[in-house]
Design a protein around this motif. Structure first.
Motif, mmCIF file in Angstrom:
data_model
loop_
_atom_site.group_PDB
_atom_site.id
_atom_site.type_symbol
_atom_site.label_atom_id
_atom_site.label_comp_id
_atom_site.label_asym_id
_atom_site.label_seq_id
_atom_site.Cartn_x
_atom_site.Cartn_y
_atom_site.Cartn_z
ATOM 1 N N ALA A 1 0.813 -1.222 0.000
ATOM 2 C CA ALA A 1 0.000 0.000 0.000
ATOM 3 C C ALA A 1 0.846 1.272 0.000
ATOM 4 O O ALA A 1 0.373 2.330 -0.432
ATOM 5 C CB ALA A 1 -0.944 0.002 1.205
ATOM 6 N N VAL A 2 2.076 1.202 0.481
ATOM 7 C CA VAL A 2 2.907 2.416 0.549
ATOM 8 C C VAL A 2 4.224 2.250 -0.208
ATOM 9 O O VAL A 2 5.168 3.024 -0.012
ATOM 10 C CB VAL A 2 3.190 2.821 2.024
ATOM 11 C CG1 VAL A 2 1.941 3.403 2.666
ATOM 12 C CG2 VAL A 2 3.720 1.653 2.840
ATOM 13 N N ASN A 3 4.247 1.262 -1.090
ATOM 14 C CA ASN A 3 5.504 0.973 -1.794
ATOM 15 C C ASN A 3 5.964 2.166 -2.631
ATOM 16 O O ASN A 3 7.129 2.574 -2.562
ATOM 17 C CB ASN A 3 5.334 -0.274 -2.662
ATOM 18 C CG ASN A 3 6.665 -0.812 -3.158
ATOM 19 O OD1 ASN A 3 7.691 -0.645 -2.493
ATOM 20 N ND2 ASN A 3 6.666 -1.429 -4.318
ATOM 21 N N LEU A 4 5.036 2.761 -3.385
ATOM 22 C CA LEU A 4 5.435 3.886 -4.231
ATOM 23 C C LEU A 4 5.879 5.064 -3.381
ATOM 24 O O LEU A 4 6.822 5.778 -3.719
ATOM 25 C CB LEU A 4 4.271 4.300 -5.140
ATOM 26 C CG LEU A 4 3.934 3.288 -6.238
ATOM 27 C CD1 LEU A 4 2.742 3.772 -7.059
ATOM 28 C CD2 LEU A 4 5.154 3.038 -7.143
ATOM 29 N N ASN A 5 5.210 5.233 -2.234
ATOM 30 C CA ASN A 5 5.553 6.363 -1.369
ATOM 31 C C ASN A 5 6.966 6.242 -0.809
ATOM 32 O O ASN A 5 7.731 7.203 -0.796
ATOM 33 C CB ASN A 5 4.567 6.445 -0.202
ATOM 34 C CG ASN A 5 3.135 6.400 -0.656
ATOM 35 O OD1 ASN A 5 2.665 5.362 -1.124
ATOM 36 N ND2 ASN A 5 2.433 7.504 -0.561
ATOM 37 N N ILE A 6 7.320 5.049 -0.331
ATOM 38 C CA ILE A 6 8.648 4.896 0.276
ATOM 39 C C ILE A 6 9.724 5.011 -0.809
ATOM 40 O O ILE A 6 10.812 5.556 -0.574
ATOM 41 C CB ILE A 6 8.772 3.596 1.105
ATOM 42 C CG1 ILE A 6 10.068 3.601 1.928
ATOM 43 C CG2 ILE A 6 8.723 2.340 0.253
ATOM 44 C CD1 ILE A 6 10.162 4.655 2.962
ATOM 45 N N ARG A 7 9.386 4.554 -2.005
ATOM 46 C CA ARG A 7 10.364 4.681 -3.088
ATOM 47 C C ARG A 7 10.553 6.151 -3.466
ATOM 48 O O ARG A 7 11.660 6.590 -3.772
ATOM 49 C CB ARG A 7 9.948 3.818 -4.270
ATOM 50 C CG ARG A 7 10.077 2.336 -3.882
ATOM 51 C CD ARG A 7 9.950 1.361 -4.991
ATOM 52 N NE ARG A 7 10.088 0.015 -4.432
ATOM 53 C CZ ARG A 7 11.257 -0.605 -4.244
ATOM 54 N NH1 ARG A 7 12.391 -0.019 -4.580
ATOM 55 N NH2 ARG A 7 11.300 -1.822 -3.716
ATOM 56 N N GLY A 8 9.478 6.904 -3.365
ATOM 57 C CA GLY A 8 9.569 8.349 -3.586
ATOM 58 C C GLY A 8 10.458 8.990 -2.521
ATOM 59 O O GLY A 8 11.321 9.826 -2.823
ATOM 60 N N ASN A 9 10.290 8.575 -1.282
ATOM 61 C CA ASN A 9 11.111 9.117 -0.185
ATOM 62 C C ASN A 9 12.589 8.786 -0.397
ATOM 63 O O ASN A 9 13.472 9.591 -0.091
ATOM 64 C CB ASN A 9 10.661 8.560 1.164
ATOM 65 C CG ASN A 9 9.238 8.932 1.514
ATOM 66 O OD1 ASN A 9 8.468 8.128 2.046
ATOM 67 N ND2 ASN A 9 8.850 10.157 1.206
ATOM 68 N N MET A 10 12.844 7.594 -0.912
ATOM 69 C CA MET A 10 14.227 7.198 -1.166
ATOM 70 C C MET A 10 14.826 8.101 -2.251
ATOM 71 O O MET A 10 15.972 8.540 -2.134
ATOM 72 C CB MET A 10 14.260 5.721 -1.564
ATOM 73 C CG MET A 10 15.572 5.055 -1.342
ATOM 74 S SD MET A 10 16.169 5.173 0.376
ATOM 75 C CE MET A 10 16.967 3.614 0.566
ATOM 76 N N LYS A 11 14.034 8.395 -3.287
ATOM 77 C CA LYS A 11 14.529 9.283 -4.355
ATOM 78 C C LYS A 11 14.891 10.654 -3.783
ATOM 79 O O LYS A 11 15.878 11.267 -4.189
ATOM 80 C CB LYS A 11 13.460 9.450 -5.449
ATOM 81 C CG LYS A 11 13.333 8.218 -6.341
ATOM 82 C CD LYS A 11 12.605 8.535 -7.649
ATOM 83 C CE LYS A 11 12.295 7.240 -8.395
ATOM 84 N NZ LYS A 11 10.855 6.917 -8.418
ATOM 85 N N GLU A 12 14.080 11.125 -2.835
ATOM 86 C CA GLU A 12 14.346 12.442 -2.226
ATOM 87 C C GLU A 12 15.718 12.469 -1.546
ATOM 88 O O GLU A 12 16.452 13.457 -1.646
ATOM 89 C CB GLU A 12 13.265 12.781 -1.180
ATOM 90 C CG GLU A 12 11.885 13.074 -1.760
ATOM 91 C CD GLU A 12 10.730 12.889 -0.744
ATOM 92 O OE1 GLU A 12 9.577 12.923 -1.192
ATOM 93 O OE2 GLU A 12 10.989 12.712 0.465
ATOM 94 N N VAL A 13 16.051 11.396 -0.845
ATOM 95 C CA VAL A 13 17.353 11.409 -0.147
ATOM 96 C C VAL A 13 18.510 11.166 -1.118
ATOM 97 O O VAL A 13 19.598 11.726 -0.942
ATOM 98 C CB VAL A 13 17.411 10.426 1.048
ATOM 99 C CG1 VAL A 13 16.472 10.862 2.145
ATOM 100 C CG2 VAL A 13 17.171 8.981 0.646
ATOM 101 N N VAL A 14 18.243 10.359 -2.137
ATOM 102 C CA VAL A 14 19.291 10.117 -3.140
ATOM 103 C C VAL A 14 19.633 11.430 -3.849
ATOM 104 O O VAL A 14 20.804 11.732 -4.106
ATOM 105 C CB VAL A 14 18.844 9.023 -4.136
ATOM 106 C CG1 VAL A 14 19.772 8.951 -5.340
ATOM 107 C CG2 VAL A 14 18.789 7.665 -3.434
#
Ligand code: F6R
Length: 357
Positions: A277-290
């Motif tokens: 349910a939150v897979n896309l969201n956490i991947r978005g958060n990872m992109k932010e830190v990258v």
């Protein structure tokens, strides 16, 4: 005895599949149904709200336990840090049940709360690895986590055992309340035990992850959402206590509200992605830190995986993912501590059982 193992911690990490199978056998009756003391069953289902009280790693298990009981059984739950609850008690519901989670059963902060709520006349249940312990003797009811003695100061198998017992408790309460369930925890836990087993074979991979991401760093962030967030809190605690690397577990969406300022070139960020349910969201958060220079290590579960993930773990039931996803975190912490020449089993400043407030 630790036998051929260099450290108790590694032995105890490896024991987790056996512990889960042991729990299944202890909580199963001859008809393959859940076996639970009728009094415990009644205490749980009669409560209008459950208050889970714990400290440290057991508190982190309590955060997952809350999600299980609320989502599976539909009973409201609050999880509290024992030392906070002791001097700053929230408003209580009419018919509360208090559940104390403690590996040792001796933690003084919990005992203080237990004494207070017993004076108020509320029912109490201790979930512990030591049935003869103080918290077990003094509470009305006890559930045994059956993990066997845990010697290493850093808690590993006790944590997964506590969550397994909560899954069983949650489904049992749901059944008793007449909620229809597709979820057989005894069967699903057997799948968990098998999934855990792969890590006994994949230690070198985790050792390499520790080398790649943590050998020289001063700090590290763990990010996840929903259940993964709670596992990240536990992953960070494990890393801090044995490797002395400053680590923090964050809800993926919360990072941008301040903490992201700490991300520099090369800062390791360990992401967890097991919740569809939150897979896309956490991947978005990872992109932010990258985008701010972080060195990303994504640990995902089959069904949520993506190209470039550092580690993909076998699929288990959505509510039980913490029992498997914490293993790579435990192992990464273990190897990070080894690489830094830390005393894995006896980290500085810590005691296995905290019997003073
Ligand atoms: C962390 C750790 C501690 C304990 C905490 C509670 O690895 O071991 O955080 O979890 O002191 O102890 P128990 O569960 O014995 O009440």
């Amino acid at each position: 005895e630790k036998g051929t193992y260099p450290h108790y911690m590694l032995k105890e990490i490896d024991e987790q599949p056996f512990v889960i199978r042991n729990i299944i056998s202890k909580y199963k009756d001859e008809n393959e149904n859940i076996k639970l003391d009728e009094d415990v069953r009644t205490a749980v289902t009669q409560a209008d709200r459950i208050y889970i009280i714990a400290a440290g790693t057991s508190y982190h298990a309590g955060l997952v336990g809350k999600e299980m009981i609320e989502k599976i059984a539909g009973i409201p739950v609050e999880t509290h840090i024992a030392s906070e609850f002791l001097y700053n008690m929230p408003l209580l519901s009419e018919k509360p049940l208090f559940i104390f989670i403690s590996q040792s059963g001796e933690t003084a902060d919990l005992r203080g709360v237990l004494v207070n709520v017993k004076k108020l006349g509320h029912p109490t249940l201790t979930v512990t690895n030591v049935p003869g312990s103080t918290l077990s003797r003094e509470a009305e009811y006890t559930l045994h986590t059956h993990a066997g003695p845990e010697i290493a100061v850093a808690s590993t198998k006790a944590y997964t055992a506590q969550m397994a017992v909560f899954a069983i408790l949650a489904v049992d309460a749901a059944q008793k309340r007449g909620v229809t369930m597709e979820f057989n925890p005894l069967q699903e836990l057997a799948i968990v035990a098998n999934a855990m087993e792969i890590f006994t074979e994949r230690k070198e991979e985790l050792e390499q992850v520790a080398r790649d991401f943590l050998s020289t760093t001063r700090n590290c962030f763990f990010i996840g959402r929903a259940l993964d967030y709670h596992v990240c809190q536990e992953g960070a605690l494990k890393l801090k206590e044995i490797s002395y690397i400053q680590a923090e577990g964050f809800a993926g969406g919360e990072l941008k509200h301040g903490t992201i300022a700490l991300i520099e070139d090369g800062t390791p960020v360990i992401g967890l992605a097991t919740q569809p349910a939150v897979n896309l969201n956490i991947r978005g958060n990872m992109k932010e830190v990258v985008a701010r220079g972080a060195n990303p290590c994504m640990i995902s579960m089959e069904g949520c995986e993506d190209e470039g993930d550092t580690l993909v773990i076998p699929r288990v039931h959505e509510y039980l993912t913490p029992l498997v996803s914490v293993l790579p975190m435990q192992l990464i912490s273990y190897y990070a501590a080894l690489h830094r020449d830390c005393d894995v089993d006896k980290p500085r400043n810590l005691a296995k059982s905290v019997t003073v407030e």
